[in-house]
Design a protein around this motif. Structure first.
Motif, short mmCIF file in Angstrom:
data_model
loop_
_atom_site.label_atom_id
_atom_site.label_comp_id
_atom_site.label_asym_id
_atom_site.label_seq_id
_atom_site.Cartn_x
_atom_site.Cartn_y
_atom_site.Cartn_z
N TRP A 143 28.13 10.15 -54.31
CA TRP A 143 27.91 11.43 -53.52
C TRP A 143 28.61 11.34 -52.31
O TRP A 143 28.77 12.56 -51.75
CB TRP A 143 26.59 11.83 -53.35
CG TRP A 143 25.75 12.14 -54.44
CD1 TRP A 143 24.73 11.22 -55.12
CD2 TRP A 143 25.77 13.19 -55.46
NE1 TRP A 143 24.17 11.88 -56.47
CE2 TRP A 143 24.77 13.17 -56.62
CE3 TRP A 143 26.76 14.46 -55.41
CZ2 TRP A 143 24.78 14.15 -57.40
CZ3 TRP A 143 26.57 15.33 -56.39
CH2 TRP A 143 25.70 15.24 -57.48
N LEU A 144 28.95 9.97 -51.77
CA LEU A 144 29.52 9.84 -50.59
C LEU A 144 31.06 10.42 -50.59
O LEU A 144 31.94 10.39 -49.59
CB LEU A 144 29.66 8.55 -49.99
CG LEU A 144 28.20 8.13 -49.27
CD1 LEU A 144 28.33 6.77 -49.05
CD2 LEU A 144 28.08 8.95 -48.02
N ALA A 145 31.47 10.54 -51.97
CA ALA A 145 33.05 11.12 -52.10
C ALA A 145 32.82 12.56 -51.66
O ALA A 145 33.09 13.29 -52.70
CB ALA A 145 33.57 10.76 -53.51
N THR A 146 33.02 12.85 -50.48
CA THR A 146 32.98 14.37 -50.08
C THR A 146 33.55 14.33 -48.82
O THR A 146 33.52 13.29 -48.03
CB THR A 146 31.49 14.54 -49.72
OG1 THR A 146 31.56 16.03 -49.55
CG2 THR A 146 30.63 13.80 -48.66
N ALA A 147 34.07 15.28 -48.56
CA ALA A 147 35.04 15.49 -47.26
C ALA A 147 34.43 15.03 -46.05
O ALA A 147 33.39 15.78 -45.93
CB ALA A 147 36.06 16.78 -47.34
N GLY A 148 35.09 14.48 -45.02
CA GLY A 148 34.37 14.18 -43.98
C GLY A 148 33.67 12.85 -43.68
O GLY A 148 33.15 12.68 -42.64
N SER A 149 33.17 12.39 -44.73
CA SER A 149 32.11 11.29 -44.82
C SER A 149 32.77 10.00 -44.19
O SER A 149 32.16 9.41 -43.61
CB SER A 149 31.56 11.08 -46.09
OG SER A 149 32.06 10.25 -47.12
N GLY A 150 34.20 10.00 -44.44
CA GLY A 150 34.69 8.67 -43.64
C GLY A 150 34.68 9.05 -42.17
O GLY A 150 34.72 7.88 -41.40
N ASP A 151 34.83 10.40 -41.75
CA ASP A 151 34.79 10.48 -40.17
C ASP A 151 33.49 10.08 -39.69
O ASP A 151 33.45 9.38 -38.75
CB ASP A 151 35.06 12.01 -39.81
CG ASP A 151 36.26 12.47 -40.77
OD1 ASP A 151 37.17 11.70 -40.84
OD2 ASP A 151 36.36 13.73 -40.88
N VAL A 152 32.60 10.34 -40.29
CA VAL A 152 31.15 9.98 -39.89
C VAL A 152 31.18 8.32 -39.92
O VAL A 152 30.27 7.88 -38.89
CB VAL A 152 30.17 10.44 -41.12
CG1 VAL A 152 28.41 9.80 -40.56
CG2 VAL A 152 30.04 11.83 -41.05
N LEU A 153 31.56 7.66 -40.88
CA LEU A 153 31.61 6.06 -40.91
C LEU A 153 32.22 5.63 -39.77
O LEU A 153 31.98 4.68 -39.00
CB LEU A 153 32.21 5.76 -42.30
CG LEU A 153 32.56 4.21 -41.93
CD1 LEU A 153 30.95 3.35 -42.35
CD2 LEU A 153 33.01 3.81 -43.46
N SER A 154 33.50 6.44 -39.37
CA SER A 154 34.44 5.78 -38.33
C SER A 154 33.53 5.82 -37.04
O SER A 154 33.67 4.77 -36.31
CB SER A 154 35.65 6.41 -38.44
OG SER A 154 35.68 7.70 -38.05
N GLY A 155 32.76 7.10 -36.68
CA GLY A 155 32.15 7.32 -35.56
C GLY A 155 30.97 6.15 -35.38
O GLY A 155 30.60 5.55 -34.49
N LEU A 156 30.15 6.12 -36.43
CA LEU A 156 29.11 4.89 -36.60
C LEU A 156 29.88 3.65 -36.44
O LEU A 156 28.90 2.97 -35.55
CB LEU A 156 28.50 5.05 -38.00
CG LEU A 156 27.42 4.30 -38.35
CD1 LEU A 156 26.02 4.38 -37.52
CD2 LEU A 156 26.90 4.63 -39.94
#
Ligand SMILES: NC(=O)C1=CN([C@@H]2O[C@H](COP(=O)(O)OP(=O)(O)OC[C@H]3O[C@@H](n4cnc5c(N)ncnc54)[C@H](O)[C@@H]3O)[C@@H](O)[C@H]2O)[C@@H](O)CC1
Ligand SMILES: Nc1ncnc2c1ncn2[C@@H]1O[C@H](COP(=O)(O)OP(=O)(O)O)[C@@H](O)[C@H]1O
Ligand SMILES: [K+]
Length: 486
Positions: free
Chosen positions: A419-432
């Motif tokens: 379910w993480l294969a969704t637009a923008g979830s990588g952006d959240v990871l980079s901030g985290l």
């Protein structure tokens, strides 16, 4: 910490241990653990061991030997056991004798293919002992009909040591392969059990301790567990202030992609830094959603103090900002467009830690190969990128890998969900992960703990239903509490 070891290391440890033990003792340990796991599974799928139907797929090496001895143990408990021999003249002699003594039967799979597939179709449990760590280059063609029959059968499939056909050291799947519900592995996890695409064929994995002496520093892979992540996560002390907790700078977003900035900030606010500073053209959107953000439009060099930067999500073509961030003497995380815009020499010349976070497509572009090549060779790809850039590299995907700039074990993370294969979830990871860098974690720890939390947050956000990237960011605090046991 879970670890995985290369075949060579496992074999060396095995030699060392065998020299001190009576002949065959190791195989008996392996078979005992295997039979116990099979008996437990049979209890679930057939109600009991006695009277159940067990089929062994037996290749020509010790992997087949393990299956035969485990089959003998199950036969002694009343299971009807049939061994399908792929190479009858080379099957493990001691194992064959033990099975026959226990009342098990054997069948030459090559000579009686129809009878063999029929046995598989009617089985409660199939043990895959075709090939283990001695396997090379996918399943050989004579074994393929048996693997196919096992896939079609309603039987539970247990792989002995590894699903036959996967590459133990790399996680590559070079051809046909057995798909297992459970893999019972001996002495140590092998990299292929933890890295996709092979991991997908292993089902759940159980480790049987056979006493192999394996030094922690010789591991190929490490997988953090809750307790490891809990030790890494920054927790403010009584006398902490926002600057001591770390300030993370986010240089992301563009007029075209303001959302990437918002999502990276959303991840960063939940990552443990004391403050988030945003630099770029999406300041209004960021402030509207997160008023606690320190916003600046004066570029990274004049934005004020930060302890780590994140650059690249939704950055479009702003190469100047990427270059300015790379010139900063603090840890830098480079993601998304930043990976394309970063000058390789500038990355290599950096003295502070650099963490690059490509997905397979971005990694392929950096390496100059096709995406499939990266997806099929994830371990080699992440190591190659880390070596080329002298940077820590986090390769995203269903299993995320983190390779340090100076080699050493690669961290693997499997907490995620598709379910993480969704637009923008990588952006959240980079901030985290950037926030964890600012809080003082090393690049490898920030990347792997960040991926761990992000994966868990994805699970909490989705719970079996689609979730947006902002839901993932909102679930990060729950992931922290879960990890810390609060
Ligand atoms: N190394 C260890 O510490 C231990 C190993 N044990 C078992 O021994 C196994 C390793 O045994 P071996 O070294 O005999 O090797 P394997 O049994 O894994 O495979 C070697 C045999 O398979 C054949 N083969 C190779 N590639 C093949 C392919 N693609 N398709 C079909 N057949 C293929 C080879 O001709 C050879 O005869 C382990 O996986 C494990 O199951 C255990 O008994 C206990 C301890
Ligand atoms: N099939 C999957 N299973 C688990 N995690 C996944 C899967 N696919 C993607 N992810 C994770 O989701 C995130 C997607 O990041 P990325 O590809 O950069 O997307 P975007 O650019 O849209 O933000 C990464 O953390 C990645 O590891
Ligand atoms: K096997």
């Amino acid at each position: 910490m879970r670890t995985a070891y290369s075949v060579e290391t496992v074999r060396n440890a095995e030699r060392e241990l065998m020299a001190r033990l009576p002949e065959g003792a190791l195989m008996q340990r392996a078979a005992a653990g295997l039979a116990a796991a099979c008996a437990q599974l049979l209890g679930r799928v057939a109600g009991r061991v006695y009277g159940s139907r067990v089929v062994l797929l037996v290749g020509s090496g010790d992997n087949g030997g393990d299956a035969l001895y485990a089959g003998a143990r199950l036969a002694r408990r009343g299971a009807g056991v049939t061994a399908l021999l792929l190479a009858p003249e080379r099957a493990h002699g001691g194992g064959l004798a033990a099975l026959r003594r226990a009342g098990g039967r054997t069948l030459d799979a090559g000579a009686a293919p129809a009878a063999a597939t029929e046995r598989i179709a009617r089985a409660d449990l199939v043990l895959d002992g075709i090939v283990g760590i001695g396997g090379r280059g996918g399943l050989r063609k004579e074994a393929v009909p048996l693997a196919d029959a096992a896939a079609r059968s309603r039987a539970a499939v247990v792989a002995v040591d590894l699903p036959s056909g996967v590459d133990a050291d790399t996680g590559r799947v070079p051809g046909d392969v057995v798909r297992a519900d459970l893999t019972v592995t001996f002495g140590a996890h092998k990299p292929g059990l933890l890295i996709d695409p092979a991991r997908e064929y292993a089902g759940s994995v159980r480790l049987v301790d056979i006493g192999l002496p394996l030094p922690r520093e010789g591991a190929e892979l490490e997988a953090l567990q809750h307790a490891d992540v809990a030790r890494l996560l920054p927790v403010p002390a009584a006398e902490s202030d926002k600057y001591r907790r770390g300030v993370v700078g986010i240089a992301a977003g563009s007029a075209r992609y303001p959302g990437a900035a918002v999502l990276a900030v959303a991840g960063a606010l939940r990552g443990g830094a004391g403050a988030v500073r945003y630099v770029g053209p999406a300041g209004d959107a960021v402030i509207a959603r997160f008023p606690e953000t320190l916003v600046s439009d004066r570029g990274p060099q004049r934005a004020g103090r930060v302890q780590a930067w994140v650059v690249g999500p939704g950055a479009g073509d702003d190469a100047a900002t990427v270059a300015q961030v790379l010139a900063a003497e603090v840890p830098v995380l480079i993601d998304a467009d930043g990976l394309r815009l970063a000058d390789a020499d500038a990355v290599r010349a950096r003295r502070a830690p650099t963490l690059m976070t490509p997905h397979a497509g971005e990694a392929a572009a950096l390496l100059g190969v096709a995406r499939e090549e990266v997806e099929g060779n994830r371990l080699a790809s992440v190591r190659e990128l880390a070596a080329r850039y002298g940077a820590t590299v986090l390769l995203k995907g269903s299993t995320t890998l983190v390779a340090g700039a100076r080699g050493g074990p690669v961290r693997v993370n499997a907490t995620g969900t598709s379910w993480l294969a969704t637009a923008g979830s990588g952006d959240v990871l980079s901030g985290l992960a950037g926030s964890l860098l600012a809080a003082g974690l090393s690049a490898v720890d920030a990347g792997s703990a960040g991926a761990y939390l992000h994966g868990l947050a994805g699970r909490f956000a989705a719970q079996g239903a689609p979730a947006g990237a902002h839901d993932v960011a909102e679930a990060i605090p729950r992931a922290w509490r879960d990890v810390r046991g609060d």
